[in-house]
Design a protein around this motif. Structure first.
Motif, PDB file in Angstrom:
ATOM      1  N   GLU A 117      16.692 -58.048 -11.574  1.00 41.65           N
ATOM      2  CA  GLU A 117      15.516 -57.494 -12.084  1.00 41.65           C
ATOM      3  C   GLU A 117      14.075 -58.513 -11.717  1.00 41.65           C
ATOM      4  OE1 GLU A 117      16.454 -60.396 -16.132  1.00 41.65           O
ATOM      5  OE2 GLU A 117      18.036 -58.757 -16.221  1.00 41.65           O
ATOM      6  N   GLY A 118      14.339 -59.541 -10.665  1.00 43.10           N
ATOM      7  CA  GLY A 118      12.969 -60.272 -10.263  1.00 43.10           C
ATOM      8  C   GLY A 118      12.386 -59.549  -9.599  1.00 43.10           C
ATOM      9  N   THR A 119      13.161 -58.722  -8.316  1.00 48.79           N
ATOM     10  CA  THR A 119      12.872 -58.333  -7.481  1.00 48.79           C
ATOM     11  C   THR A 119      11.365 -57.190  -6.755  1.00 48.79           C
ATOM     12  OG1 THR A 119      14.758 -58.241  -6.230  1.00 48.79           O
ATOM     13  CG2 THR A 119      13.773 -57.546  -4.509  1.00 48.79           C
ATOM     14  N   PRO A 120      11.606 -56.199  -7.829  1.00 49.02           N
ATOM     15  CA  PRO A 120      10.896 -55.320  -8.369  1.00 49.02           C
ATOM     16  C   PRO A 120       9.275 -55.705  -8.911  1.00 49.02           C
ATOM     17  CG  PRO A 120      12.972 -54.282  -9.782  1.00 49.02           C
ATOM     18  CD  PRO A 120      12.683 -55.816  -8.738  1.00 49.02           C
ATOM     19  N   GLU A 121       9.700 -56.667  -9.040  1.00 45.71           N
ATOM     20  CA  GLU A 121       8.335 -57.722  -9.546  1.00 45.71           C
ATOM     21  C   GLU A 121       6.851 -58.348  -8.715  1.00 45.71           C
ATOM     22  OE1 GLU A 121       7.192 -58.474 -12.874  1.00 45.71           O
ATOM     23  OE2 GLU A 121       8.860 -56.606 -13.234  1.00 45.71           O
ATOM     24  N   ILE A 122       7.492 -57.715  -7.547  1.00 44.10           N
ATOM     25  CA  ILE A 122       7.424 -58.184  -6.036  1.00 44.10           C
ATOM     26  C   ILE A 122       4.976 -56.784  -6.875  1.00 44.10           C
ATOM     27  CG2 ILE A 122       6.640 -57.539  -3.773  1.00 44.10           C
ATOM     28  CD1 ILE A 122       9.904 -58.560  -3.817  1.00 44.10           C
ATOM     29  N   GLY A 123       6.279 -55.548  -6.992  1.00 41.48           N
ATOM     30  CA  GLY A 123       4.955 -54.507  -7.025  1.00 41.48           C
ATOM     31  C   GLY A 123       4.369 -55.474  -7.881  1.00 41.48           C
ATOM     32  N   LYS A 124       4.242 -56.100  -9.107  1.00 40.80           N
ATOM     33  CA  LYS A 124       3.206 -56.511  -9.910  1.00 40.80           C
ATOM     34  C   LYS A 124       2.317 -57.684  -9.229  1.00 40.80           C
ATOM     35  CE  LYS A 124       5.587 -55.058 -13.437  1.00 40.80           C
ATOM     36  NZ  LYS A 124       6.721 -55.188 -14.615  1.00 40.80           N
ATOM     37  N   LEU A 125       2.840 -57.928  -7.908  1.00 43.24           N
ATOM     38  CA  LEU A 125       1.858 -59.390  -7.590  1.00 43.24           C
ATOM     39  C   LEU A 125       0.074 -58.895  -7.428  1.00 43.24           C
ATOM     40  CD1 LEU A 125       3.318 -60.890  -4.815  1.00 43.24           C
ATOM     41  CD2 LEU A 125       3.639 -61.558  -6.935  1.00 43.24           C
ATOM     42  N   LYS A 126      -0.253 -60.078  -7.504  1.00 45.76           N
ATOM     43  CA  LYS A 126      -2.378 -59.862  -6.858  1.00 45.76           C
ATOM     44  C   LYS A 126      -2.373 -61.282  -6.892  1.00 45.76           C
ATOM     45  CE  LYS A 126      -2.279 -61.122 -11.875  1.00 45.76           C
ATOM     46  NZ  LYS A 126      -0.891 -61.432 -12.444  1.00 45.76           N
ATOM     47  N   ASP A 127      -3.208 -60.337  -5.937  1.00 46.26           N
ATOM     48  CA  ASP A 127      -4.621 -61.730  -5.778  1.00 46.26           C
ATOM     49  C   ASP A 127      -4.300 -63.367  -6.177  1.00 46.26           C
ATOM     50  OD1 ASP A 127      -5.607 -59.979  -3.176  1.00 46.26           O
ATOM     51  OD2 ASP A 127      -6.906 -59.211  -4.314  1.00 46.26           O
ATOM     52  N   GLY A 128      -4.159 -64.060  -5.329  1.00 43.07           N
ATOM     53  CA  GLY A 128      -4.138 -65.359  -5.875  1.00 43.07           C
ATOM     54  C   GLY A 128      -2.751 -66.231  -6.224  1.00 43.07           C
ATOM     55  N   ASP A 129      -1.762 -65.202  -6.569  1.00 46.03           N
ATOM     56  CA  ASP A 129      -0.556 -65.187  -6.774  1.00 46.03           C
ATOM     57  C   ASP A 129       0.018 -66.512  -6.115  1.00 46.03           C
ATOM     58  OD1 ASP A 129      -0.951 -64.293  -9.530  1.00 46.03           O
ATOM     59  OD2 ASP A 129       0.712 -62.576  -8.821  1.00 46.03           O
ATOM     60  N   ARG A 130       0.857 -66.752  -6.279  1.00 47.11           N
ATOM     61  CA  ARG A 130       1.177 -68.073  -5.885  1.00 47.11           C
ATOM     62  C   ARG A 130       3.170 -67.889  -5.268  1.00 47.11           C
ATOM     63  NH1 ARG A 130       0.339 -73.423  -3.298  1.00 47.11           N
ATOM     64  NH2 ARG A 130      -1.546 -72.477  -4.330  1.00 47.11           N
ATOM     65  N   VAL A 131       3.344 -67.564  -4.227  1.00 48.36           N
ATOM     66  CA  VAL A 131       4.746 -67.453  -4.023  1.00 48.36           C
ATOM     67  C   VAL A 131       5.735 -68.738  -3.780  1.00 48.36           C
ATOM     68  CG1 VAL A 131       6.704 -66.039  -2.825  1.00 48.36           C
ATOM     69  CG2 VAL A 131       4.496 -65.417  -3.677  1.00 48.36           C
ATOM     70  N   LEU A 132       7.335 -69.035  -4.211  1.00 47.33           N
ATOM     71  CA  LEU A 132       7.392 -70.329  -3.523  1.00 47.33           C
ATOM     72  C   LEU A 132       8.546 -69.623  -3.016  1.00 47.33           C
ATOM     73  CD1 LEU A 132       8.059 -73.324  -3.483  1.00 47.33           C
ATOM     74  CD2 LEU A 132       9.761 -72.864  -5.840  1.00 47.33           C
TER      75      LEU A 132
END
Length: 403
Positions: A283-298
């Motif tokens: 479920e989570g992997t395709p959300e990569i395509g929705k990342l926006k400028d300034g989003d924080r990734v852990l």
């Protein structure tokens, strides 16, 4: 606290100060491995020790600070003790003098939150025996057994160990095959293993070794090649393996070389299906395509290692994510099983490594906070596959089976 690198069941020992937790561990282990003192609060940071338990095998006992510790330093000790719950397979609560109160109730609530089974041990029973009233209350309120015990005269040790075995989830010490459902005895499995800066001198990285062993355990045939030899091997031998498994870093190249009719996935994806929350990853992997400028990734590395310029988690994945999305992202990186630098909801995505150095329980608990907060989670291999345009092929063996 640094977590052990052994993939063994972990048993946490909890209780109030001076209830004899350290003496209990020494009695179970049959040697003086934990510091014992009449002074409350002797145990500070959680301490680990390997033991052998018949019916389970090798296991790790973790001695924790008293849950009733006081003062600013005491609060930090209690916090560290509670953090242990995220990484254990079984909890043992030590009580004495038939005393059960809010401390124990709060502990059990935390165990339930992380799906950790527990049992109670009434220690120092040579001084005050366990009463039927206390035993009944524990059984009824907590739905867990209680065993009477004395660290000074551990005559009831056999019953205690039997109860530990009964309460320990079998999944904690009986590993599921990495290739379960993917291959049958006699199948040929091709392992594509680049030798780069992250490969130890004269050795292979742990996920590759684990898969080689699993192929053998399934009665299959290993073909192990560097990525530079795959095309020549397929062309000259005519062999068509039942499954090809590659290092994620060469997904792109291998997807062009390995014919479509040969199922192809990655070592990290294989570990994700075996150890991680694979449904949440899907479920989570395709959300990569929705990342926006300034989003924080852990980015979560479950072990510590020497960092170099080819490091997957610290350099390559951040680069691939930003190149794929075209966005400027912020990254936090946590190595080992340390705490998180920010609240879960501060993150737009969590990328977990394969977890070859930790137990399934530790990995699942590590992601629980983010899943509960609705934060998308994925893993190294699935992220690399997605950003390199071969995500569907990499997950196909697990979502559709191998025909």
């Amino acid at each position: 606290m640094k977590k052990g690198r052994e993939n063994k069941p972990h048993i946490g020992i909890f209780g109030r100060r001076n209830n004899g937790k350290s003496s209990f561990i020494n009695a179970i282990a049959g040697q003086d491995i934990a510091i014992v003192s009449d002074t409350p609060g002797t145990t500070t940071d959680p301490v680990k020790k390997s033991v052998e338990i018949f019916g389970i095998g090798p296991a790790i006992l973790i001695d924790t600070a008293g849950i009733d510790d006081e003062g600013a330093l005491g609060e930090l000790r209690v916090k560290k003790s509670l953090q242990v719950i995220r990484s254990i397979d079984l909890a043992i609560v030590i009580i004495t003098a038939n005393t059960v109160g809010s401390y124990e109730h709060e502990l059990v609530q935390e165990f339930k939150r992380f799906d950790v089974p527990c049992l109670f041990v009434h220690n120092k029973s040579d001084l005050e025996p366990l009463t039927a009233l206390t035993a009944g209350m524990i059984t009824e309120d907590f739905d867990t057994p209680v065993v009477e015990f004395s660290s000074l005269d551990p005559s009831n040790q056999e019953k205690l160990l039997e109860t530990i075995v009964q309460q320990m989830p079998p999944s904690a010490y009986t590993g599921r095959s990495l290739l379960a459902g993917l291959v049958e005895p006699g199948d040929i499995v091709m392992l594509i293993t680049p030798i780069d800066l992250e490969a130890p001198e004269g050795r292979m990285i742990l996920p590759q070794v684990q898969v080689i062993r699993d192929v053998l355990d399934n009665g299959c045939i290993n073909i192990v090649l560097k990525e530079t030899e795959v095309e020549s091997f397929l062309r000259h031998t005519g062999i068509r393996p039942k499954l090809a498994i590659t290092d994620s870093q060469v997904f792109n190249k291998m997807s062009r070389i390995v014919p479509e009719e040969i199922p192809l996935t990655g070592f990290s994806v294989l570990l994700a299906s075996n150890k991680g929350n694979f449904g949440a990853y899907l479920e989570g992997t395709p959300e990569i395509g929705k990342l926006k400028d300034g989003d924080r990734v852990l980015i979560l590395e479950s072990c510590t290692h020497q960092v170099n310029c080819d490091d997957i988690g610290r350099y390559k994945i951040p680069e691939w994510l930003q190149n794929h999305t075209g966005k400027k992202l912020e990254f936090d990186i946590v190595a080992g099983l340390d705490g998180f630098p920010r609240p879960a909801r501060d993150y737009a995505l969590v990328v977990q490594c394969g977890g070859c150095m930790i137990t399934r329980k530790q990995l699942q608990s590590r992601l629980k906070e983010f899943i509960e907060a609705g934060v998308p989670v994925t893993n190294y291999g699935m992220t690399i596959a997605y950003t390199n345009g071969m995500y569907e092929r990499a997950i196909r063996p697990f979502t559709r089976g191998i025909g």
